[in-house]
Design a protein around this motif. Structure first.
Motif, PDB file in Angstrom:
ATOM      1  N   MET A   1       0.847  -1.186   0.000  1.00  0.00           N
ATOM      2  CA  MET A   1       0.000   0.000   0.000  1.00  0.00           C
ATOM      3  C   MET A   1       0.892   1.249   0.000  1.00  0.00           C
ATOM      4  O   MET A   1       1.988   1.235   0.540  1.00  0.00           O
ATOM      5  N   GLU A   2       0.378   2.300  -0.586  1.00  0.00           N
ATOM      6  CA  GLU A   2       1.118   3.551  -0.670  1.00  0.00           C
ATOM      7  C   GLU A   2       1.423   4.100   0.719  1.00  0.00           C
ATOM      8  O   GLU A   2       0.638   3.957   1.649  1.00  0.00           O
ATOM      9  N   LYS A   3       2.555   4.731   0.864  1.00  0.00           N
ATOM     10  CA  LYS A   3       2.931   5.358   2.138  1.00  0.00           C
ATOM     11  C   LYS A   3       2.262   6.724   2.226  1.00  0.00           C
ATOM     12  O   LYS A   3       2.408   7.562   1.321  1.00  0.00           O
ATOM     13  N   TRP A   4       1.510   6.941   3.292  1.00  0.00           N
ATOM     14  CA  TRP A   4       0.800   8.205   3.470  1.00  0.00           C
ATOM     15  C   TRP A   4       1.527   9.072   4.483  1.00  0.00           C
ATOM     16  O   TRP A   4       2.138   8.578   5.419  1.00  0.00           O
ATOM     17  N   LYS A   5       1.411  10.374   4.310  1.00  0.00           N
ATOM     18  CA  LYS A   5       2.096  11.326   5.178  1.00  0.00           C
ATOM     19  C   LYS A   5       1.540  11.284   6.600  1.00  0.00           C
ATOM     20  O   LYS A   5       2.279  11.445   7.564  1.00  0.00           O
ATOM     21  N   TYR A   6       0.244  11.064   6.727  1.00  0.00           N
ATOM     22  CA  TYR A   6      -0.403  11.066   8.037  1.00  0.00           C
ATOM     23  C   TYR A   6      -1.001   9.695   8.333  1.00  0.00           C
ATOM     24  O   TYR A   6      -1.518   9.033   7.437  1.00  0.00           O
ATOM     25  N   GLU A  10      -3.519   6.992   6.164  1.00  0.00           N
ATOM     26  CA  GLU A  10      -3.167   5.589   5.984  1.00  0.00           C
ATOM     27  C   GLU A  10      -4.320   4.696   6.447  1.00  0.00           C
ATOM     28  O   GLU A  10      -4.718   3.762   5.755  1.00  0.00           O
ATOM     29  N   TRP A  11      -4.898   5.029   7.607  1.00  0.00           N
ATOM     30  CA  TRP A  11      -6.009   4.250   8.157  1.00  0.00           C
ATOM     31  C   TRP A  11      -7.237   4.334   7.256  1.00  0.00           C
ATOM     32  O   TRP A  11      -7.861   3.325   6.943  1.00  0.00           O
ATOM     33  N   ILE A  12      -7.573   5.535   6.812  1.00  0.00           N
ATOM     34  CA  ILE A  12      -8.753   5.730   5.954  1.00  0.00           C
ATOM     35  C   ILE A  12      -8.628   4.903   4.676  1.00  0.00           C
ATOM     36  O   ILE A  12      -9.556   4.204   4.275  1.00  0.00           O
ATOM     37  N   LYS A  14      -6.732   2.301   4.117  1.00  0.00           N
ATOM     38  CA  LYS A  14      -6.743   0.869   4.438  1.00  0.00           C
ATOM     39  C   LYS A  14      -8.182   0.373   4.599  1.00  0.00           C
ATOM     40  O   LYS A  14      -8.561  -0.658   4.055  1.00  0.00           O
ATOM     41  N   VAL A  15      -8.997   1.130   5.323  1.00  0.00           N
ATOM     42  CA  VAL A  15     -10.399   0.760   5.532  1.00  0.00           C
ATOM     43  C   VAL A  15     -11.156   0.771   4.207  1.00  0.00           C
ATOM     44  O   VAL A  15     -11.935  -0.148   3.920  1.00  0.00           O
ATOM     45  N   ARG A  16     -10.920   1.766   3.372  1.00  0.00           N
ATOM     46  CA  ARG A  16     -11.589   1.842   2.064  1.00  0.00           C
ATOM     47  C   ARG A  16     -11.225   0.653   1.187  1.00  0.00           C
ATOM     48  O   ARG A  16     -12.073   0.078   0.511  1.00  0.00           O
ATOM     49  N   GLU A  17      -9.945   0.270   1.204  1.00  0.00           N
ATOM     50  CA  GLU A  17      -9.500  -0.871   0.410  1.00  0.00           C
ATOM     51  C   GLU A  17     -10.124  -2.167   0.916  1.00  0.00           C
ATOM     52  O   GLU A  17     -10.591  -2.992   0.133  1.00  0.00           O
ATOM     53  N   GLU A  18     -10.170  -2.337   2.237  1.00  0.00           N
ATOM     54  CA  GLU A  18     -10.801  -3.525   2.820  1.00  0.00           C
ATOM     55  C   GLU A  18     -12.280  -3.579   2.467  1.00  0.00           C
ATOM     56  O   GLU A  18     -12.807  -4.644   2.117  1.00  0.00           O
ATOM     57  N   ASP A  19     -12.953  -2.436   2.561  1.00  0.00           N
ATOM     58  CA  ASP A  19     -14.373  -2.389   2.231  1.00  0.00           C
ATOM     59  C   ASP A  19     -14.599  -2.754   0.767  1.00  0.00           C
ATOM     60  O   ASP A  19     -15.489  -3.532   0.438  1.00  0.00           O
ATOM     61  N   TYR A  20     -13.776  -2.201  -0.098  1.00  0.00           N
ATOM     62  CA  TYR A  20     -13.892  -2.515  -1.525  1.00  0.00           C
ATOM     63  C   TYR A  20     -13.702  -4.008  -1.764  1.00  0.00           C
ATOM     64  O   TYR A  20     -14.484  -4.648  -2.473  1.00  0.00           O
ATOM     65  N   ASN A  21     -12.665  -4.577  -1.166  1.00  0.00           N
ATOM     66  CA  ASN A  21     -12.396  -6.008  -1.348  1.00  0.00           C
ATOM     67  C   ASN A  21     -13.523  -6.890  -0.812  1.00  0.00           C
ATOM     68  O   ASN A  21     -13.783  -7.961  -1.357  1.00  0.00           O
ATOM     69  N   ASN A  22     -14.193  -6.428   0.232  1.00  0.00           N
ATOM     70  CA  ASN A  22     -15.291  -7.204   0.816  1.00  0.00           C
ATOM     71  C   ASN A  22     -16.605  -7.056   0.058  1.00  0.00           C
ATOM     72  O   ASN A  22     -17.528  -7.845   0.266  1.00  0.00           O
ATOM     73  N   THR A  23     -16.710  -6.058  -0.810  1.00  0.00           N
ATOM     74  CA  THR A  23     -17.990  -5.811  -1.476  1.00  0.00           C
ATOM     75  C   THR A  23     -17.918  -5.812  -3.001  1.00  0.00           C
ATOM     76  O   THR A  23     -18.952  -5.741  -3.657  1.00  0.00           O
ATOM     77  N   LYS A  24     -16.741  -5.932  -3.576  1.00  0.00           N
ATOM     78  CA  LYS A  24     -16.598  -5.784  -5.032  1.00  0.00           C
ATOM     79  C   LYS A  24     -17.348  -6.838  -5.836  1.00  0.00           C
ATOM     80  O   LYS A  24     -17.715  -6.588  -6.977  1.00  0.00           O
ATOM     81  N   ASP A  25     -17.608  -8.003  -5.263  1.00  0.00           N
ATOM     82  CA  ASP A  25     -18.297  -9.067  -5.989  1.00  0.00           C
ATOM     83  C   ASP A  25     -19.804  -9.113  -5.732  1.00  0.00           C
ATOM     84  O   ASP A  25     -20.491  -9.990  -6.245  1.00  0.00           O
ATOM     85  N   LEU A  26     -20.305  -8.169  -4.938  1.00  0.00           N
ATOM     86  CA  LEU A  26     -21.734  -8.145  -4.618  1.00  0.00           C
ATOM     87  C   LEU A  26     -22.529  -7.440  -5.709  1.00  0.00           C
ATOM     88  O   LEU A  26     -22.055  -6.483  -6.321  1.00  0.00           O
ATOM     89  N   LEU A  27     -23.743  -7.906  -5.916  1.00  0.00           N
ATOM     90  CA  LEU A  27     -24.679  -7.183  -6.763  1.00  0.00           C
ATOM     91  C   LEU A  27     -25.113  -5.919  -6.016  1.00  0.00           C
ATOM     92  O   LEU A  27     -25.076  -5.891  -4.780  1.00  0.00           O
ATOM     93  N   PRO A  28     -25.543  -4.886  -6.731  1.00  0.00           N
ATOM     94  CA  PRO A  28     -25.997  -3.671  -6.041  1.00  0.00           C
ATOM     95  C   PRO A  28     -27.077  -3.960  -4.983  1.00  0.00           C
ATOM     96  O   PRO A  28     -27.031  -3.412  -3.883  1.00  0.00           O
TER      97      PRO A  28
END
Length: 60
Positions: A1-6, A10-12, A14-28
């Motif tokens: 993951m990219e290195k963030w200044k703050y 970094e936390w935000i 990471k959470v967005r990436e996890e959320d995407y990975n957990n929902t990317k295969d779901l139908l709307p």
């Protein structure tokens, strides 16, 4: 993951990436249902109540 200044950024991201990975295969419709259930659980756990507006406001 990219290195963030703050750490907060970094936390935000990471959470967005996890959320995407957990929902990317779901139908709307599945994502909506999952989100609705999570919202209801949060409302219950915090002891909140839903307050409906006294009247509907119409957008023009």
């Amino acid at each position: 993951m990219e290195k963030w200044k703050y750490k907060s950024l970094e936390w935000i991201h990471k959470v967005r990436e996890e959320d995407y990975n957990n929902t990317k295969d779901l139908l709307p419709s599945e994502l909506i249902e999952k989100t609705r259930k999570a919202t209801e659980n949060t409302i219950k756990s915090l002891g909140l109540k839903i307050v409906e507006p006294k009247e509907q406001v119409r957008a023009h």
